[in-house]
Each structure stands twice: as structure tokens, then as C-alpha cells.
Design a protein around this motif. Structure first.
Motif, mmCIF file in Angstrom:
data_model
loop_
_atom_site.group_PDB
_atom_site.id
_atom_site.type_symbol
_atom_site.label_atom_id
_atom_site.label_comp_id
_atom_site.label_asym_id
_atom_site.label_seq_id
_atom_site.Cartn_x
_atom_site.Cartn_y
_atom_site.Cartn_z
ATOM 1 N N ASP A 114 -7.492 25.138 -7.612
ATOM 2 C CA ASP A 114 -8.376 26.229 -8.009
ATOM 3 C C ASP A 114 -9.685 25.627 -8.511
ATOM 4 O OD1 ASP A 114 -9.704 28.176 -9.711
ATOM 5 O OD2 ASP A 114 -7.860 29.346 -9.636
ATOM 6 N N THR A 134 -10.335 27.384 -1.816
ATOM 7 C CA THR A 134 -9.462 28.512 -1.460
ATOM 8 C C THR A 134 -8.745 28.245 -0.137
ATOM 9 O OG1 THR A 134 -10.861 30.062 -2.659
ATOM 10 C CG2 THR A 134 -9.408 31.004 -0.976
ATOM 11 N N ASP A 137 -6.024 25.739 -0.812
ATOM 12 C CA ASP A 137 -4.938 26.354 -1.566
ATOM 13 C C ASP A 137 -4.091 27.246 -0.652
ATOM 14 O OD1 ASP A 137 -3.615 26.756 -4.168
ATOM 15 O OD2 ASP A 137 -4.235 28.838 -3.867
#
Length: 152
Positions: A114, A134, A137
Motif C-alpha cells: 500500500d 495498486t 497489490d
């Protein structure tokens, strides 16, 4: 683009003449995945018959365009390399620096990344940092799910 991918794979795994095998995911499962798997974006990497790892190639958004990136996993599904292959913006290209990308090394499907908590930002590249973080992730979550389902 394919030549760049092969070059990064061979350099990272320190081999030549690798082969790729597409990872197929049924449409029902794919609909649930944070990163969508196509017939060409996730491949197992082999040297002869030995599995070296996996390569994922996709696009993420920057301010007004998209950039192409690559993530390499070893056969334990840990990130061992990531690279921005093509960046199409005037600003934000610093996300392609090796130093910044090293933050993702060693991450697995059970890890979360993050930009607010455990990934450093880059002044002047906020949108690209968010987008790349993002995207990685989402990929890590996808890899975790594919591991649970015994696809990887």
C-alpha cells in the motif's frame, strides 16, 4: 514488447532459451480475481523442463495514459524482479527506477502493499506510484488465490 520480456526473464533467471506456458484460468474464477488473467499476460517460465518461475505483463494507468510493466516470480511465487517496460507520460517515470521497484521484491500472495503504509512515495509521481502499487497489490492477491486453488 515480447523481446523485452524475454530479455528481462533471461537476465533475472540467468539463463538463455527459456520457454513460456500460458496459465489458463476459467472465466468464473477470473471474474473474481483482482487482476484479470488473459491467455497472454501470465506465463510459467521454463528452462528445458524445469520451472523457473512466472512472468506477469500488464498495463496500469498513469495520469493520462497507460504504462506497461512486468513482474517476475520465482518458483516459490515470490517477486524477484519488476520493471516498467514502457512509460508514456512526461512525468512520473521515476517509478521505473530499480531502487523504487526493489520495494516489491520478496513479496508473495500473502503480502499486501500500500502506498500509504509500506511503499515509499515519489515526489512528482504520486499518480503513477499509486497505480503501480495498486496493480502489484492486486497481482499479489490474485497469486494468493491462484495458489489456494492449486492453479499455480
Amino acid at each position: 514488447m515480447e523481446k523485452r520480456v524475454v530479455k528481462e526473464v533471461e537476465k533475472t533467471f540467468e539463463v538463455t532459451e527459456v520457454s513460456f506456458e500460458s496459465i489458463n484460468v476459467d472465466s468464473g474464477l477470473n471474474a473474481e480475481l483482482p487482476s484479470k488473467i488473459t491467455e497472454s499476460n501470465l506465463n510459467a517460465v521454463y528452462k528445458n523442463d524445469a520451472l523457473l518461475g512466472y512472468v506477469f505483463v500488464d498495463q496500469a494507468s498513469s495520469k493520462t495514459a497507460k504504462f506497461d510493466y512486468l513482474v517476475l516470480f520465482n518458483n516459490n511465487l515470490e517477486i524477484v524482479h519488476s520493471k516498467v517496460l514502457i512509460y508514456r507520460e512526461e512525468y512520473g517515470g521515476e517509478i521505473g527506477s530499480k531502487r523504487w521497484l526493489k520495494q516489491f521484491f520478496g513479496k508473495t500472495g500473502s503480502d499486501r502493499v500500500d502506498f500509504k503504509t509500506n511503499i515509499d512515495g515519489i515526489s512528482g509521481a504520486t499518480i503513477s506510484v499509486r497505480s503501480m502499487t495498486t496493480a502489484i497489490d492486486n497481482l499479489l492477491q490474485t497469486v494468493g488465490i491462484l495458489q489456494e486453488k492449486k492453479i499455480l
